[in-house]
Design an enzyme around this catalytic site. Structure first.
Site, mmCIF file in Angstrom:
data_model
loop_
_atom_site.group_PDB
_atom_site.id
_atom_site.type_symbol
_atom_site.label_atom_id
_atom_site.label_comp_id
_atom_site.label_asym_id
_atom_site.label_seq_id
_atom_site.Cartn_x
_atom_site.Cartn_y
_atom_site.Cartn_z
ATOM 1 N N CYS A 106 0.839 -1.202 0.000
ATOM 2 C CA CYS A 106 0.000 0.000 0.000
ATOM 3 C C CYS A 106 0.876 1.255 0.000
ATOM 4 O O CYS A 106 1.539 1.532 -0.977
ATOM 5 C CB CYS A 106 -0.967 -0.049 1.182
ATOM 6 S SG CYS A 106 -2.358 1.097 1.005
ATOM 7 N N HIS A 215 -3.451 -5.700 1.353
ATOM 8 C CA HIS A 215 -2.672 -5.900 2.575
ATOM 9 C C HIS A 215 -2.592 -7.360 3.028
ATOM 10 O O HIS A 215 -3.439 -7.812 3.803
ATOM 11 C CB HIS A 215 -3.314 -5.092 3.718
ATOM 12 C CG HIS A 215 -3.137 -3.623 3.585
ATOM 13 N ND1 HIS A 215 -2.184 -2.918 4.287
ATOM 14 C CD2 HIS A 215 -3.779 -2.724 2.816
ATOM 15 C CE1 HIS A 215 -2.250 -1.636 3.967
ATOM 16 N NE2 HIS A 215 -3.222 -1.491 3.067
ATOM 17 N N GLU A 217 -0.645 -8.578 5.208
ATOM 18 C CA GLU A 217 -0.330 -8.672 6.649
ATOM 19 C C GLU A 217 -1.582 -8.649 7.521
ATOM 20 O O GLU A 217 -1.507 -8.962 8.708
ATOM 21 C CB GLU A 217 0.652 -7.558 7.056
ATOM 22 C CG GLU A 217 0.044 -6.193 7.317
ATOM 23 C CD GLU A 217 -0.290 -5.416 6.054
ATOM 24 O OE1 GLU A 217 -0.372 -6.006 4.967
ATOM 25 O OE2 GLU A 217 -0.499 -4.179 6.168
#
Lengths: 249, 83
Positions: A106, A215, A217
């Protein structure tokens, strides 16, 4: 970094992989550094906090530039971060023979394009709104340092949340990326921000630098996604450990 | 104190979502004469002292490296303004 308890029951990390040190960069305004560090730990490596003003990389084996709004996204997203002292070290290490694995997520992807480690740029979403949704991606290139634990063509679901997520590059650059297999991820089902050719993420020619808008994560522990089992993002972090242990890339 | 004005515009071939939003709003307010809007950025660099060639060269380099991103933007003007 202070250890935060992990949610759920996890088996002991693979000890063969656990010696790796993965740096997670924090700029003023970074938001997702803690989540990225958790993902690194869940994959079985040691997360090392890196501050943007650090003068060196603290002997890390790989670097993650996480999401957020570094320097408030003033000027352009990622533009000011690119000139942080630590970024010079990251750029040199990524371009060196050692090919330091670097993942930009991002805002981190925006920093990588501003740094010219990856081509193109990000502009405001075509619908002008901040967007947050479950996003399906297709893994187009599973030969990079950060994608080798996926299969080519595999569809994964991770979260997308951004304001400046529209990937743009000139037609020549886009053709080059397609021709060299450097489109790493594409949006499936719906293009959430108007990105050229549905591109969600790309890699450099060597495969050690990868950037994407969604994302991974945030999808490494049970609890994420429509059925609350989503751990589709974990493959990024196990991939880089496999790369480091195997000496590939 | 003299200032150096730097104007940066999105490249013509780059979609300008902000400009598109503005051109959509104009007719709602009765401004019906405009068919397009492009939104750019203006930077004002203040100089303590005189603007010589070296200072102007710095401004141009800053404009090309930091103030604009050459992938998506053009520097369309670098100009000295005296107060």
């Amino acid at each position: 970094m202070t250890e935060t308890p992990l949610i759920g029951d996890y088996s002991t990390p693979n000890t063969e992989l656990s010696g790796a040190r993965v740096g997670v960069v924090t700029f003023p305004g970074t938001l997702d550094d803690r989540d990225a560090a958790r993902a690194v730990r869940l994959a079985g490596a040691e997360a090392v906090s890196l501050w943007h003003a650090d003068a060196n990389l603290h002997d890390v084996d790989a670097v993650i530039i996480p999401g957020g709004f570094s320097y408030g996204d003033y000027l352009r997203a990622g533009a000011i971060s690119r000139f942080a002292p630590l970024m010079d070290k990251i750029i040199d290490a990524a371009n060196s023979d050692a090919k330091l694995p670097v993942l930009g997520i991002c805002n981190g992807f925006q920093v990588l394009t501003e740094s010219h480690l990856l081509p193109g740029s990000m502009i405001k979403n075509d619908h002008l709104k901040f967007i947050c949704r479950d996003q399906v991606l297709r893994v187009e290139n599973n030969q990079t340092a950060w994608t080798n634990q996926y299969t080519a063509g595999q569809e994964i679901q991770i979260v997308l949340k951004n304001q400046d997520g529209q990937y743009v590059a000139d037609e020549h650059t886009l053709d080059e990326l397609e021709g060299e297999g450097r489109v790493a991820f594409r949006y499936v089902g719906w293009n959430p921000n108007g990105s050229r050719r549905d591109i969600a993420g790309i890699t450099n020619a060597a495969g050690n630098v990868v950037g994407l808008m969604p994302h991974p994560e945030h999808a490494v522990e049970a609890g994420y996604g429509p059925d609350h089992t989503g751990t589709d993002g974990l493959g990024f972090f196990t991939s880089v450990l496999t790369t480091l242990v195997g000496g590939a890339k | 104190m003299p200032r150096i004005v730097v104007d940066v515009m999105p490249k013509p071939e780059i979609l300008d979502p902000q400009g598109k939003a503005i051109v959509g709003a104009l007719p709602r307010l009765g401004f019906d004469a405009f068919s397009g809007v492009r939104q750019g950025k203006r930077f004002e660099l203040t100089v303590d002292g005189e603007v010589n060639d070296a200072v102007l060269a710095q401004a141009r380099e800053a404009a090309e490296t930091l103030l604009s991103n050459p992938v998506i933007e053009d520097v369309v003007n670098v100009q000295v303004v005296e107060d």
